[in-house]
Enzyme design. Structure first.
Site, PDB file in Angstrom:
ATOM      1  N   PHE A 216      33.287  55.337  39.798  1.00  0.00           N
ATOM      2  CA  PHE A 216      34.691  54.955  39.912  1.00  0.00           C
ATOM      3  C   PHE A 216      35.013  53.986  38.793  1.00  0.00           C
ATOM      4  O   PHE A 216      34.449  52.895  38.731  1.00  0.00           O
ATOM      5  CB  PHE A 216      35.051  54.330  41.263  1.00  0.00           C
ATOM      6  CG  PHE A 216      36.531  54.047  41.344  1.00  0.00           C
ATOM      7  CD1 PHE A 216      37.412  55.040  41.738  1.00  0.00           C
ATOM      8  CD2 PHE A 216      37.047  52.819  40.969  1.00  0.00           C
ATOM      9  CE1 PHE A 216      38.796  54.812  41.749  1.00  0.00           C
ATOM     10  CE2 PHE A 216      38.418  52.584  40.972  1.00  0.00           C
ATOM     11  CZ  PHE A 216      39.293  53.580  41.372  1.00  0.00           C
TER      12      PHE A 216
ATOM     13  N   ASP B 182      30.262  48.749  33.601  1.00  0.00           N
ATOM     14  CA  ASP B 182      31.520  48.453  34.288  1.00  0.00           C
ATOM     15  C   ASP B 182      31.191  47.508  35.442  1.00  0.00           C
ATOM     16  O   ASP B 182      30.657  47.920  36.461  1.00  0.00           O
ATOM     17  CB  ASP B 182      32.157  49.747  34.804  1.00  0.00           C
ATOM     18  CG  ASP B 182      33.480  49.480  35.532  1.00  0.00           C
ATOM     19  OD1 ASP B 182      33.757  48.310  35.873  1.00  0.00           O
ATOM     20  OD2 ASP B 182      34.227  50.452  35.769  1.00  0.00           O
TER      21      ASP B 182
ATOM     22  N   LYS C  31      39.303  42.568  38.263  1.00  0.00           N
ATOM     23  CA  LYS C  31      39.382  42.106  39.658  1.00  0.00           C
ATOM     24  C   LYS C  31      39.291  40.589  39.795  1.00  0.00           C
ATOM     25  O   LYS C  31      40.289  39.913  39.605  1.00  0.00           O
ATOM     26  CB  LYS C  31      38.349  42.854  40.494  1.00  0.00           C
ATOM     27  CG  LYS C  31      38.706  44.344  40.571  1.00  0.00           C
ATOM     28  CD  LYS C  31      38.063  45.100  41.707  1.00  0.00           C
ATOM     29  CE  LYS C  31      38.739  46.449  41.899  1.00  0.00           C
ATOM     30  NZ  LYS C  31      37.902  47.595  41.606  1.00  0.00           N
TER      31      LYS C  31
HETATM   32  C1  LIG Z   1      38.495  48.750  40.803  1.00  0.00           C
HETATM   33  C2  LIG Z   1      37.633  49.265  39.729  1.00  0.00           C
HETATM   34  C3  LIG Z   1      38.173  49.729  38.519  1.00  0.00           C
HETATM   35  C4  LIG Z   1      39.658  49.849  38.275  1.00  0.00           C
HETATM   36  O1  LIG Z   1      40.331  48.652  38.355  1.00  0.00           O
HETATM   37  P1  LIG Z   1      41.940  48.643  38.550  1.00  0.00           P
HETATM   38  O2  LIG Z   1      42.311  47.200  38.380  1.00  0.00           O
HETATM   39  O3  LIG Z   1      42.228  49.165  39.910  1.00  0.00           O
HETATM   40  O4  LIG Z   1      42.499  49.511  37.487  1.00  0.00           O
HETATM   41  C5  LIG Z   1      37.294  50.137  37.536  1.00  0.00           C
HETATM   42  N1  LIG Z   1      35.960  50.099  37.730  1.00  0.00           N
HETATM   43  C6  LIG Z   1      35.419  49.672  38.876  1.00  0.00           C
HETATM   44  C7  LIG Z   1      33.930  49.644  39.020  1.00  0.00           C
HETATM   45  C8  LIG Z   1      36.225  49.249  39.923  1.00  0.00           C
HETATM   46  O5  LIG Z   1      35.684  48.875  41.079  1.00  0.00           O
END
Ligand SMILES: *Cc1c(COP(=O)(O)O)cnc(C)c1O
Length: 411
Positions: free
Chosen positions: A140, A225, A254
């Site tokens: 994700f 990520d 986040k």
């Molecule tokens: C939430 C998330 C994203 C995307 O972040 P948004 O602020 O919702 O665009 C990307 N990578 C990971 C691992 C995430 O948990």
């Protein structure tokens, strides 16, 4: 909670791209939020880790207020007294050379994809338009067209094609697959050190380290990520540090916004970041003085309040206490630090029904991947608060067991 005005209005006017639990939240403080009936809940979702420092963290709130009164948004057309120190501090903390500020996580990932491709063409010498980026099943990384192009979730992709090419997907937690998939055109391997949305999947020890070695020896960039796993969530500043891995590129988001603003960043080694020249990439709001001041204070709170070791200790306690819950509805309990997930047997109870019952009992959470209930509270949570949460979670399991047993008897 029954249908009320707020729910009806949101349902009528706001796109139905989510199906929220029927709880109308009006305010929050620390690990708690309250609804419009003044019922208190413990927030075990933390907005997918965006609220790691708790709701309305006083220090971060103060930084927001102070900076908002001075200077909010000017765009990157000018220098400000806030951005340099914020990016410098983020680099020093994470061991990266340079950072590119954005707003949402998806934008930081998009930035990473652009950097990887441009690095492949300008530094590695990959033929124009041939660059490949390797990603994992169950990943994700956000919701833009190019990011969902390499998602393995049908629902994220359905109806949104055509998709940009240039991505190759391999099984997660399998470094041999990475080795076998790398070609001379491979620019980068993009990976989550722990898959959050994928269902709180913790790969076996050594996985990331092996991937890092494979990337290094094949001149492939390792991009981690850590939008969800970073900033103390797993009990280390970065989840990649559990394996002493220093990625070539890093995405944060986040929690970087302190629970108040969308603040994200792509960080990288100097030679990777330097592929960007003025005008190559940008964002109107990214790196605004307001975002920089909030992000800076979020990082200060993280370190100065000792939240990283605290998350490690509380996470271990939470995991241990969750593992002690004895219920036939539980398939597995897993996680690292305060990123924990509890897989339930959805043949017996739907994850949504379970979350509704949890809410009744004062715990807010949400399922991920249909079967895993996430328990990822703000990092400031105390042992006593965990004890209270465990009581409520245990009670919820007892209630379901009672009702499923009754159903069996009736049948
Ligand atoms: C939430 C998330 C994203 C995307 O972040 P948004 O602020 O919702 O665009 C990307 N990578 C990971 C691992 C995430 O948990």
């Amino acid at each position: 909670m029954i249908m009320n005005h707020f729910i009806e209005q949101e349902q009528q006017y706001c796109a139905h791209n989510y199906s929220p639990l029927p709880v109308v939240l009006t305010h929050g403080k620390g690990v708690y939020v309250w609804d419009d009936q003044d019922k208190r809940y413990m927030d075990m979702m933390s907005a997918y880790s965006a609220v790691s420092f708790g709701h309305s963290n006083p220090r971060i709130l103060k930084a927001l207020q102070t900076q908002a009164e001075k200077l909010g948004v000017v765009s990157r057309a000018f220098y400000t007294d806030q951005l340099g120190r914020f990016v410098a501090h983020t680099c020093k903390l994470t061991g990266m050379d340079m950072g590119l500020p954005m707003n949402t996580g998806a934008e930081a990932v998009e930035t990473a994809l652009k950097a990887a491709r441009k690095w492949a063409y300008t530094i590695k010498g990959v033929e124009e338009n041939k660059a490949e980026i390797i990603v994992c099943d169950g990943n994700f990384h956000g919701r833009t067209i190019s990011i969902i192009a390499f998602s393995s979730e049908d629902q994220y992709r359905d109806g949104y094609g055509p998709f940009p090419p240039g991505f190759v997907r391999i099984p997660y937690a399998n470094s041999q697959a990475l080795l076998q998939t790398i070609t001379p055109n491979t620019a980068a391997f993009l990976v989550e050190p722990i898959q959050g949305e994928g269902g709180i999947l913790v790969p076996p020890k050594g996985y990331l380290e092996n991937c890092a070695e494979i990337c290094r020896s094949n001149n492939v960039l390792l991009f981690c990520d850590e939008i969800q796993t970073g900033l103390g969530r797993t009990g280390m500043l970065l989840a990649s540090q559990h394996e002493n891995v220093q990625p070539d590129g890093l995405m944060l988001g986040k929690a970087l916004g302190g629970g108040l603003l969308p603040v994200s960043m792509f960080l990288a080694r100097k030679d990777v970041m330097e592929v960007f020249k003025p005008g190559d990439h940008g964002s109107t709001f990214g790196g605004s003085p307001l975002a920089a001041a909030v992000g800076m204070e979020a990082l200060n709170v993280l370190v100065e309040d000792g939240l990283i070791p605290h998350a490690a200790e509380m996470g271990e306690y939470l995991l241990q206490e969750l593992q002690r819950i004895d219920s036939p509805l539980i398939i597995s309990v897993r996680g690292k630090g305060l990123l924990t997930g509890l897989e339930i047997d959805t043949a017996q109870v739907s994850a949504r029904d379970f979350c509704l019952a949890l809410a009744e009992n004062g715990i807010l959470s949400k399922e991920t991947h249909e079967t895993v209930i996430r328990f990822a509270p703000p990092l400031i949570i105390t042992r006593q608060q965990i004890d209270w949460a465990i009581e409520q979670i245990t009670k919820t399991f007892d209630q379901f067991e009672y009702s499923t047993r009754r159903k069996v008897v009736k049948a």
